[in-house]
Write a protein that holds these residues in place. Structure first.
Motif, PDB file in Angstrom:
ATOM      1  N   ILE A 167       0.831  -1.093   0.033  1.00  0.00           N
ATOM      2  CA  ILE A 167       0.044  -0.056   0.028  1.00  0.00           C
ATOM      3  C   ILE A 167       0.999   1.265   0.163  1.00  0.00           C
ATOM      4  CG2 ILE A 167      -0.230   0.223   2.335  1.00  0.00           C
ATOM      5  CD1 ILE A 167      -2.996   0.802   0.073  1.00  0.00           C
ATOM      6  N   GLU A 168       0.321   2.319  -0.753  1.00  0.00           N
ATOM      7  CA  GLU A 168       1.375   3.544  -0.574  1.00  0.00           C
ATOM      8  C   GLU A 168       1.590   3.949   0.695  1.00  0.00           C
ATOM      9  OE1 GLU A 168       2.602   5.078  -3.158  1.00  0.00           O
ATOM     10  OE2 GLU A 168       1.757   4.088  -4.769  1.00  0.00           O
ATOM     11  N   LYS A 169       2.813   4.617   0.982  1.00  0.00           N
ATOM     12  CA  LYS A 169       3.291   5.079   2.206  1.00  0.00           C
ATOM     13  C   LYS A 169       2.980   6.536   1.876  1.00  0.00           C
ATOM     14  CE  LYS A 169       7.294   6.270   4.874  1.00  0.00           C
ATOM     15  NZ  LYS A 169       8.868   6.001   4.846  1.00  0.00           N
ATOM     16  N   LEU A 170       2.106   7.171   3.173  1.00  0.00           N
ATOM     17  CA  LEU A 170       1.802   8.514   3.045  1.00  0.00           C
ATOM     18  C   LEU A 170       2.988   9.253   3.274  1.00  0.00           C
ATOM     19  CD1 LEU A 170      -1.325   8.223   5.574  1.00  0.00           C
ATOM     20  CD2 LEU A 170      -1.292   8.480   2.944  1.00  0.00           C
ATOM     21  N   ASP A 171       3.099  10.577   2.998  1.00  0.00           N
ATOM     22  CA  ASP A 171       4.165  11.414   2.946  1.00  0.00           C
ATOM     23  C   ASP A 171       4.458  11.628   4.449  1.00  0.00           C
ATOM     24  OD1 ASP A 171       5.779  13.632   2.693  1.00  0.00           O
ATOM     25  OD2 ASP A 171       4.801  14.670   1.423  1.00  0.00           O
ATOM     26  N   SER A 172       5.907  11.179   4.654  1.00  0.00           N
ATOM     27  CA  SER A 172       6.222  11.220   6.312  1.00  0.00           C
ATOM     28  C   SER A 172       6.438  12.830   6.459  1.00  0.00           C
ATOM     29  CB  SER A 172       7.649  10.546   6.212  1.00  0.00           C
ATOM     30  OG  SER A 172       8.561  11.084   5.594  1.00  0.00           O
ATOM     31  N   GLU A 173       6.322  13.902   5.638  1.00  0.00           N
ATOM     32  CA  GLU A 173       6.567  15.008   6.015  1.00  0.00           C
ATOM     33  C   GLU A 173       5.095  15.617   6.405  1.00  0.00           C
ATOM     34  OE1 GLU A 173       8.549  17.787   3.595  1.00  0.00           O
ATOM     35  OE2 GLU A 173       9.783  16.121   2.653  1.00  0.00           O
ATOM     36  N   LYS A 174       4.073  15.098   6.130  1.00  0.00           N
ATOM     37  CA  LYS A 174       2.761  15.599   6.187  1.00  0.00           C
ATOM     38  C   LYS A 174       1.901  14.761   7.201  1.00  0.00           C
ATOM     39  CE  LYS A 174       2.552  17.922   1.745  1.00  0.00           C
ATOM     40  NZ  LYS A 174       1.874  17.876   0.488  1.00  0.00           N
ATOM     41  N   TYR A 175       2.385  13.236   7.491  1.00  0.00           N
ATOM     42  CA  TYR A 175       1.434  12.405   8.149  1.00  0.00           C
ATOM     43  C   TYR A 175       2.279  11.835   9.302  1.00  0.00           C
ATOM     44  CZ  TYR A 175      -1.839  12.692   4.165  1.00  0.00           C
ATOM     45  OH  TYR A 175      -2.861  13.313   3.202  1.00  0.00           O
ATOM     46  N   HIS A 176       1.346  11.956  10.252  1.00  0.00           N
ATOM     47  CA  HIS A 176       1.931  11.040  11.709  1.00  0.00           C
ATOM     48  C   HIS A 176       2.284   9.922  11.473  1.00  0.00           C
ATOM     49  CE1 HIS A 176       2.144  10.043  15.920  1.00  0.00           C
ATOM     50  NE2 HIS A 176       2.246  11.110  16.062  1.00  0.00           N
ATOM     51  N   VAL A 177       3.384   9.271  12.048  1.00  0.00           N
ATOM     52  CA  VAL A 177       3.708   7.873  11.843  1.00  0.00           C
ATOM     53  C   VAL A 177       2.544   7.037  12.031  1.00  0.00           C
ATOM     54  CG1 VAL A 177       4.680   7.673  14.197  1.00  0.00           C
ATOM     55  CG2 VAL A 177       5.732   6.288  12.504  1.00  0.00           C
ATOM     56  N   GLN A 200      18.526  17.187  10.291  1.00  0.00           N
ATOM     57  CA  GLN A 200      18.711  16.565   8.964  1.00  0.00           C
ATOM     58  C   GLN A 200      17.741  15.809   8.595  1.00  0.00           C
ATOM     59  OE1 GLN A 200      22.727  14.816   8.884  1.00  0.00           O
ATOM     60  NE2 GLN A 200      23.714  16.876   8.631  1.00  0.00           N
ATOM     61  N   THR A 201      16.523  16.112   8.877  1.00  0.00           N
ATOM     62  CA  THR A 201      15.342  15.262   8.410  1.00  0.00           C
ATOM     63  C   THR A 201      14.066  16.375   8.041  1.00  0.00           C
ATOM     64  OG1 THR A 201      13.701  13.553   8.935  1.00  0.00           O
ATOM     65  CG2 THR A 201      14.681  14.944  10.705  1.00  0.00           C
ATOM     66  N   LYS A 202      13.067  15.771   7.308  1.00  0.00           N
ATOM     67  CA  LYS A 202      12.028  16.812   7.007  1.00  0.00           C
ATOM     68  C   LYS A 202      11.028  15.973   7.449  1.00  0.00           C
ATOM     69  CE  LYS A 202      13.852  19.367   2.847  1.00  0.00           C
ATOM     70  NZ  LYS A 202      13.672  19.457   1.532  1.00  0.00           N
ATOM     71  N   ASP A 203      11.051  14.752   8.073  1.00  0.00           N
ATOM     72  CA  ASP A 203       9.880  14.226   8.401  1.00  0.00           C
ATOM     73  C   ASP A 203       9.122  14.791   9.686  1.00  0.00           C
ATOM     74  OD1 ASP A 203      10.586  12.152   6.614  1.00  0.00           O
ATOM     75  OD2 ASP A 203      11.142  10.783   8.246  1.00  0.00           O
ATOM     76  N   MET A 204       7.937  14.535   9.755  1.00  0.00           N
ATOM     77  CA  MET A 204       6.763  15.095  10.842  1.00  0.00           C
ATOM     78  C   MET A 204       7.433  14.567  12.045  1.00  0.00           C
ATOM     79  SD  MET A 204       3.005  14.643  11.678  1.00  0.00           S
ATOM     80  CE  MET A 204       2.283  15.768  10.435  1.00  0.00           C
ATOM     81  N   TYR A 222      -0.039  11.170  19.581  1.00  0.00           N
ATOM     82  CA  TYR A 222      -1.033  11.236  18.625  1.00  0.00           C
ATOM     83  C   TYR A 222      -2.487  11.440  18.983  1.00  0.00           C
ATOM     84  CZ  TYR A 222      -3.529   8.486  14.924  1.00  0.00           C
ATOM     85  OH  TYR A 222      -4.549   8.252  13.781  1.00  0.00           O
ATOM     86  N   ARG A 223      -2.760  11.504  20.511  1.00  0.00           N
ATOM     87  CA  ARG A 223      -4.113  12.060  21.069  1.00  0.00           C
ATOM     88  C   ARG A 223      -4.167  12.951  22.058  1.00  0.00           C
ATOM     89  NH1 ARG A 223      -7.031  11.303  16.676  1.00  0.00           N
ATOM     90  NH2 ARG A 223      -7.426   8.948  15.985  1.00  0.00           N
ATOM     91  N   SER A 224      -2.913  13.244  22.367  1.00  0.00           N
ATOM     92  CA  SER A 224      -2.831  14.230  23.462  1.00  0.00           C
ATOM     93  C   SER A 224      -2.827  15.578  23.085  1.00  0.00           C
ATOM     94  CB  SER A 224      -1.698  13.866  24.492  1.00  0.00           C
ATOM     95  OG  SER A 224      -1.833  12.681  25.033  1.00  0.00           O
ATOM     96  N   ASP A 225      -3.002  16.465  23.907  1.00  0.00           N
ATOM     97  CA  ASP A 225      -2.808  17.832  23.876  1.00  0.00           C
ATOM     98  C   ASP A 225      -1.438  18.061  23.927  1.00  0.00           C
ATOM     99  OD1 ASP A 225      -3.098  20.668  23.491  1.00  0.00           O
ATOM    100  OD2 ASP A 225      -3.514  21.187  25.606  1.00  0.00           O
ATOM    101  N   PHE A 226      -0.847  18.937  23.118  1.00  0.00           N
ATOM    102  CA  PHE A 226       0.540  18.958  23.125  1.00  0.00           C
ATOM    103  C   PHE A 226       1.108  20.527  22.536  1.00  0.00           C
ATOM    104  CE2 PHE A 226       0.432  17.535  18.906  1.00  0.00           C
ATOM    105  CZ  PHE A 226       1.755  18.261  18.029  1.00  0.00           C
ATOM    106  N   ASP A 227       2.291  21.052  22.932  1.00  0.00           N
ATOM    107  CA  ASP A 227       2.927  22.033  22.448  1.00  0.00           C
ATOM    108  C   ASP A 227       4.302  21.514  22.468  1.00  0.00           C
ATOM    109  OD1 ASP A 227       3.677  24.317  21.160  1.00  0.00           O
ATOM    110  OD2 ASP A 227       2.764  25.710  22.696  1.00  0.00           O
TER     111      ASP A 227
END
Length: 353
Positions: free
Chosen positions: A151-161, A310-314, A319-324
């Motif tokens: 299956i296509e891997k989602l863009d690691s720069e835009k989508y959570h792991v 040296q990475t552009k990954d998100m 995944y579900r917690s409020d964060f900053d």
């Protein structure tokens, strides 16, 4: 010698990929049910294991199948405590370990073997190329020739792991994951009770509990004794309880931070007890991503310090917690100042109080 080993390993991998191209590969089983036996592979670290648990839960709930996970010694306890997992196999490194897995796959006759890795693992590519399973599933990531279905891997720069790994559910014709699907970890009752007693001895009055985790996967992500001391001094202005959390290897650093007041520290060599402490918090401050995923499992607000070198990954955010968070593009946290951090942390803290 190490360079020679790596060269030979990569050479063998290229040969396997070339041989795989000559084979016509197709999935035999197109439907899975409660009689199906599935083997999932996820090696490496704790955080790597935690982010796969939403997919395992979804597959277990929908298919009611038998789930076995091949894990590393360093992360196997994540799956051992997981109600969605029926069996855990521990991978032994080296060529012997690979042949041991290949024998297990042949003997158990799994209906599918699934690679849960978000990037290419040389070891798992060997297993996938050589194993006898009729169905071999994985994400498209450069070694798809060894799978029977991808299956296509989602863009690691835009989508959570987590969302990237959940894509594998489409290979099983699962429904889209629910909005509340989350990382899963279940501490044992004995660990929860032990840590509750330990925390109650440290605080006479029950208040909101803030955890300051100082430990990370590498020393490059240690924020510094002085900055952690300033953070504790800042938190003393609020009507809260504060506990410093660390791994056993960082006890001396923790003692420096709390100026030898050991009542302000909690730690355990047991990961299950460590997770129980995290589950007791009302807010977490941390530089470590595996702890962030644990906090997400219990929906605890998180403020994180991130190294994005040296990475552009998100970033591996909760995944579900409020964060900053604050990010540095350097290889360590040296340039993240206390003043810069408090500017963002103060409003986040007060919002969650």
């Amino acid at each position: 010698m190490k360079k020679v080993e790596i060269f030979l390993k990569n050479l063998l991998l290229r040969l396997l990929l070339l041989l795989s191209k000559k084979k016509k590969r197709r999935s035999v089983v197109t439907e899975f049910d409660n009689k199906s036996k599935l083997l999932f592979i996820r090696l490496n670290r704790i955080g790597d294991a935690l982010v796969t648990t939403p997919l395992l839960k979804q597959i277990k709930e929908e298919l009611k199948c038998n789930i076995t996970v091949l894990a590393a010694k360093s992360n196997q306890f994540i799956f051992s405590n997981n109600p969605s997992v029926d069996n855990v196999l521990i991978f032994n490194k080296g060529i012997g370990g690979i042949f041991e897995v290949l024998r297990n796959i042949k003997e158990e006759k799994y209906d599918a073997v699934i690679d849960l890795h978000d990037d290419v693992s040389t070891t798992v590519t060997y297993i996938m190329a050589l194993c006898s399973a009729e169905n071999k599933f994985g994400l498209k990531k450069g070694n798809e020739i060894v799978y029977t279905k991808t299956i296509e891997k989602l863009d690691s720069e835009k989508y959570h792991v987590v969302d990237r790994i959940l894509q594998l559910g489409k290979l099983f014709s699962l429904k889209p994951p629910s909005d509340d699907i989350n990382i899963e970890y279940c501490p044992q009752k004995a660990s929860i009770e032990k840590m509750r007693k330990a925390l109650s001895k440290r605080f006479e009055t029950k208040k909101l509990l803030i955890g300051v985790n100082i430990s990370a996967g590498s020393y490059a992500r240690f924020w510094g004794v002085d900055r952690f001391q300033k953070l504790l001094a800042f938190l003393a202005n609020y009507d809260v309880n504060v506990i410093v959390i660390c791994s056993p290897k960082d006890i001396n650093l923790a003692l420096q931070i709390v100026k030898n007041d050991s009542k302000k520290i909690i730690y355990s060599p047991s990961f299950d007890e460590f997770a129980s402490v995290i589950s007791s918090l009302d807010l977490l401050f941390t530089p470590d991503t595996s702890v962030i995923h644990l906090a997400s499992a219990f929906r605890i607000p998180v403020f994180g310090l991130y190294v994005k070198f040296q990475t552009k990954d998100m970033i591996w955010s909760p995944y579900r917690s409020d964060f900053d968070y604050i990010i540095t593009e350097k290889y360590n946290l040296d340039e993240i100042t206390f003043e810069q951090t408090i500017t963002k942390f103060k409003p986040f803290l007060e919002k969650n109080l």
